[in-house]
Design an enzyme around this catalytic site. Sequence first.
Site, PDB file in Angstrom:
ATOM      1  N   CYS A 188      -4.421   1.626   1.493  1.00 39.27           N
ATOM      2  CA  CYS A 188      -5.546   1.130   0.728  1.00 39.27           C
ATOM      3  C   CYS A 188      -5.549   1.636  -0.568  1.00 39.27           C
ATOM      4  O   CYS A 188      -5.715   2.760  -0.969  1.00 39.27           O
ATOM      5  CB  CYS A 188      -6.743   1.389   1.530  1.00 39.27           C
ATOM      6  SG  CYS A 188      -8.406   1.290   0.323  1.00 39.27           S
ATOM      7  N   CYS A 191      -8.606   3.508  -1.888  1.00 37.38           N
ATOM      8  CA  CYS A 191      -8.844   4.947  -1.352  1.00 37.38           C
ATOM      9  C   CYS A 191      -8.045   5.990  -2.236  1.00 37.38           C
ATOM     10  O   CYS A 191      -8.129   7.035  -2.318  1.00 37.38           O
ATOM     11  CB  CYS A 191      -8.225   4.760   0.260  1.00 37.38           C
ATOM     12  SG  CYS A 191      -9.270   3.726   1.254  1.00 37.38           S
TER      13      CYS A 191
END
Length: 265
Positions: A188, A191
């Site tokens: 991600c 993230c």
Amino acid sequence: MRFITKTWIYVTMALLATSCVCPGADMLLLNSGEKIPGTVTGYSDMTFHIQTVAGAKLDEPLITVRSVEFADSATAVSLDARSTGKVQARILQYDNSKFAIVTKDGEIEKISAASVVSMQWGERPPTPERVPPVHRASATIDAADAEPQAVGGSASKIDFVKGDREISLEAHIVPGKITIVDFYADWCGPCRMLGPQLEDMAAKNPRIALVKINIIDWSSPVAKQFNITGIPRVQVYDPSDRLVGTSVGVRPAEIAGFVKQAQSR
């Protein structure tokens, strides 16, 4: 084109360079619940153009797509908007009918997908290894395969949890401290942008304990247990183990606000 919800967050090029973690592993989540892993090669006529991990080429209409997590936010994209023409940007994610982009000046903006005529990705660079977070002297490791490197400095606690099984969240919340729980995944991009900011927040405030839970993928036991449908997802708990607030996406200011509320309790 109308830019909305402009957030004046300046992102360094170093963070952008380390945010690509898995080439060819963008993740499209359809309204039907189906997930399509692959590479988004372009966007035009309100349609995503995708090459799947199996090598097939798909055209997925915007109306069928709930969200997209782009694994590579380091590659420049040529974005053609109705009012501004072509601009260079970097794409973080698509969610709630909006693209989150990083402009060439390092500003994060959200833009309505309906106002975008087309986007074309440049050649994506080789993927670097995930840069490990700085581990504090008193860090504890939950995941069996985590490799901490203790360094001097803050006494903040960072607890790494692998989501290949259901967990007891209460066992990881630290009594007497403000606990930040970060649900993330290695693939991600957003993230990867938020993670270092949370770690820095914990390093500067000894009252904060940081718990990082790797969901691995959308079908993992921990993702199902906590009904994770979007990451990064951050939950902030006060020293009495009460949930103060939940933030989804790259929203460090919102998280800092929850921490401030927790401190005042």
